[in-house]
Design a protein around this motif. Structure first.
Motif, PDB file in Angstrom:
ATOM      1  N   SER A 327       0.819  -1.210   0.000  1.00  0.00           N
ATOM      2  CA  SER A 327       0.000   0.000   0.000  1.00  0.00           C
ATOM      3  C   SER A 327       0.855   1.264   0.000  1.00  0.00           C
ATOM      4  N   MET A 328       1.890   1.294   0.853  1.00  0.00           N
ATOM      5  CA  MET A 328       2.754   2.473   0.893  1.00  0.00           C
ATOM      6  C   MET A 328       3.522   2.645  -0.410  1.00  0.00           C
ATOM      7  N   ALA A 329       4.029   1.536  -0.972  1.00  0.00           N
ATOM      8  CA  ALA A 329       4.755   1.627  -2.236  1.00  0.00           C
ATOM      9  C   ALA A 329       3.823   2.046  -3.371  1.00  0.00           C
ATOM     10  N   ASP A 330       2.598   1.535  -3.352  1.00  0.00           N
ATOM     11  CA  ASP A 330       1.604   1.920  -4.360  1.00  0.00           C
ATOM     12  C   ASP A 330       1.341   3.420  -4.319  1.00  0.00           C
ATOM     13  N   ASP A 331       1.085   3.954  -3.116  1.00  0.00           N
ATOM     14  CA  ASP A 331       0.831   5.391  -2.991  1.00  0.00           C
ATOM     15  C   ASP A 331       2.044   6.220  -3.402  1.00  0.00           C
ATOM     16  N   SER A 332       3.240   5.741  -3.047  1.00  0.00           N
ATOM     17  CA  SER A 332       4.454   6.492  -3.381  1.00  0.00           C
ATOM     18  C   SER A 332       4.686   6.533  -4.886  1.00  0.00           C
ATOM     19  N   LEU A 333       4.512   5.405  -5.544  1.00  0.00           N
ATOM     20  CA  LEU A 333       4.703   5.368  -6.993  1.00  0.00           C
ATOM     21  C   LEU A 333       3.639   6.183  -7.718  1.00  0.00           C
ATOM     22  N   ALA A 334       2.400   6.113  -7.221  1.00  0.00           N
ATOM     23  CA  ALA A 334       1.331   6.874  -7.864  1.00  0.00           C
ATOM     24  C   ALA A 334       1.510   8.372  -7.691  1.00  0.00           C
ATOM     25  N   ALA A 335       2.235   8.787  -6.626  1.00  0.00           N
ATOM     26  CA  ALA A 335       2.420  10.210  -6.374  1.00  0.00           C
ATOM     27  C   ALA A 335       3.579  10.816  -7.162  1.00  0.00           C
ATOM     28  N   VAL A 336       4.389   9.984  -7.807  1.00  0.00           N
ATOM     29  CA  VAL A 336       5.488  10.523  -8.622  1.00  0.00           C
ATOM     30  C   VAL A 336       4.888  11.228  -9.838  1.00  0.00           C
ATOM     31  N   PRO A 337       5.322  12.453 -10.116  1.00  0.00           N
ATOM     32  CA  PRO A 337       4.754  13.187 -11.261  1.00  0.00           C
ATOM     33  C   PRO A 337       4.853  12.383 -12.553  1.00  0.00           C
ATOM     34  N   SER A 338       3.752  12.345 -13.288  1.00  0.00           N
ATOM     35  CA  SER A 338       3.728  11.580 -14.543  1.00  0.00           C
ATOM     36  C   SER A 338       4.706  12.142 -15.567  1.00  0.00           C
ATOM     37  N   ALA A 339       5.088  13.420 -15.429  1.00  0.00           N
ATOM     38  CA  ALA A 339       6.037  14.005 -16.372  1.00  0.00           C
ATOM     39  C   ALA A 339       7.392  13.293 -16.308  1.00  0.00           C
ATOM     40  N   MET A 340       7.786  12.809 -15.127  1.00  0.00           N
ATOM     41  CA  MET A 340       9.057  12.098 -15.006  1.00  0.00           C
ATOM     42  C   MET A 340       8.994  10.777 -15.767  1.00  0.00           C
ATOM     43  N   ARG A 341       7.909  10.071 -15.647  1.00  0.00           N
ATOM     44  CA  ARG A 341       7.759   8.797 -16.365  1.00  0.00           C
ATOM     45  C   ARG A 341       7.677   9.048 -17.875  1.00  0.00           C
ATOM     46  N   ASP A 342       6.861  10.009 -18.277  1.00  0.00           N
ATOM     47  CA  ASP A 342       6.715  10.289 -19.701  1.00  0.00           C
ATOM     48  C   ASP A 342       8.025  10.775 -20.309  1.00  0.00           C
ATOM     49  N   GLY A 343       8.765  11.577 -19.572  1.00  0.00           N
ATOM     50  CA  GLY A 343      10.043  12.066 -20.088  1.00  0.00           C
ATOM     51  C   GLY A 343      11.035  10.945 -20.288  1.00  0.00           C
TER      52      GLY A 343
END
Length: 458
Positions: A327-343
């Protein structure tokens, strides 16, 4: 009247008071046509609270004091002259008489209990009628006082807000005072223990055998290092070796790869693990996992493997805390800005490279915080280690060997017929205080890490 009937009576009077005050407020509004400072239902709730809260507070105090009053009334009757002197036998007779009078028992070992049962019933009836009269008086007086204050210019809404604020403050104080009471109790009893056993012998001693204590040197048999090691080995090594990979990988799949429909199904299924009672995990560990671990050990040539091994308890504990890490890892990953992943994907990185080199480093503070919270949950677990781990304190790193934990020893020390003020029993409070300090520090570190993470990405 019984407590349930009195509670229904209070709620009924409160409902009547609410309706009467609301009608009175509506009549003022229709008759005068002037602007009022509160709505009719605010006046209704103000009068209802004055009608219900004083009787409820009285019932709370009365429930704690009335059993002693009933007993005093029974002891004062002529039938109680045959009672023995104050002690265990006297308390047992009175307890049996109370059970007979209230219908919780249909027989008694002592004949005097049957003699005193009618006196108990009569005293309880008298006490109940007194409580009913006081409840009615408080409800009527409080309701009348509030009803007479219902006027067009009366700020009932402000008064209600103050009452609600007081109730919320009281609820917060109860939680704080309960925690303070627990800490004070641990400190007091642990202080009694350390007055007999030096704290250095307890924290750094390597021999734990509370069953055989030398009165001249009790600290020689109460060295808690094996317990600390067993707790760390089972809860922080074996359990985390299970929980971290499975929890982290499940969070990565749910946030990065799973389709929305699969996520809606799988995430609640994983979180169900956190709602299973720990006693069920304990049965599973003792009856299924522990024999399987021993059979596996024998199959690979370890004939001396214990049926109460650290590995069996640690594996099941790791499964139990998978939802905390996930649960904590899920929330942490979901909170990372999508711009970092898309970039990262736009630069040509593969999804797996993006996860390992961009997403996980960015979410690492939240993941670490979740792991630390899971560790504090694991080292405080009781039922699994009580049912699956051994009671033998050993310093070993072999997962197939027997070892014990702090929580298992607390249960063993506080069960049985030992004297409460003996070093053996008081050692449970010293262990509890040590475990409390460790889990508190872990929670503080975890919350600090999570706070920094939230300040960065929220």
């Amino acid at each position: 009247m019984s407590g349930v009937i009195l509670l229904i009576l209070i709620l009924g009077l409160g409902l009547i008071a609410w309706a009467a005050a609301r009608m009175r407020a509506l009549s003022f509004r229709r008759r005068t046509g002037m602007r009022v400072s509160a709505l009719p239902h605010h006046h209704g709730w103000y009068v209802a609270l004055w009608t219900a809260i004083p009787p409820l507070l009285f019932l709370t105090v009365w429930a704690a004091t009335s059993p002693a009053l009933v007993t005093d009334m029974v002891v004062a009757t002529p039938a109680a002259l045959q009672l023995p002197a104050p002690g265990f036998e006297r308390a047992a007779i009175l307890s049996e008489a109370r059970a007979l009078a209230t219908g919780r028992a249909y027989g008694a070992f002592h004949p005097l209990s049957r003699v005193l049962a009618p006196a108990y019933e009569a005293a309880q009836t008298r006490i109940d009628w007194i409580a009913t009269a006081i409840v009615l008086m408080l409800a009527l007086v409080g309701g009348a006082h509030a009803y007479l204050r219902v006027r067009p210019d009366f700020a009932a809404r402000t008064r209600i807000e103050r009452v609600i604020l007081g109730l919320l403050l009281g609820a917060s104080l109860i939680a704080i005072l309960t925690t303070a009471g627990i800490v004070a109790s641990l400190l007091y009893e642990a202080g009694r223990f350390f007055s007999v056993v030096p704290i250095s012998d307890f924290l750094f001693g390597t021999h734990w055998s509370p069953q055989v204590i030398d009165p001249r040197d009790p600290g020689a048999s109460l060295g808690a290092v094996p317990l600390f090691w067993g707790t760390f080995f089972i809860g922080a090594v074996i359990a985390m070796a299970v929980a971290i990979p499975f929890g982290l990988l499940s969070a990565i799949y749910l946030t990065q790869y799973a389709a929305p429909r699969a996520r809606r199904i799988m995430k609640p299924v994983i979180e169900v693990l956190a709602g299973i009672p720990t006693v069920v995990y304990g049965y599973f560990a003792a009856l299924t996992v522990a024999p399987a671990v021993r059979r596996f050990a024998v199959a690979i040539g370890i004939d001396w493997a214990s049926s109460e091994s650290a590995l069996a308890a640690g594996l099941v504990m790791g499964v139990m805390i998978i939802p905390f890490v996930s649960s904590m890892a899920d929330d942490s990953l979901a909170a990372v800005p999508s711009a970092m992943r898309d970039g990262s994907l736009a630069m040509g990185a593969t999804p797996s490279e993006t996860i390992t080199r961009v997403m996980l480093p960015a979410a690492l503070p939240g993941v670490v915080g979740g792991v630390l919270l899971a560790v504090s949950r694991a080292i405080g677990e009781t039922m699994i280690v009580v049912m699956a781990a051994s009671g033998v304190a050993t310093l070993t790193a072999n997962p197939f060997a027997s070892t014990t934990t702090v929580t298992r020893q607390i249960v063993d020390l506080l069960t049985g017929e030992g004297a409460f003020d003996s070093p053996k029993t008081l050692a449970a409070f010293a262990l509890g205080l040590t475990l409390f300090v460790i889990t508190l520090l872990l929670n503080i570190v975890a919350l600090t890490v999570v706070k920094r993470y939230r300040e960065t990405y929220e």
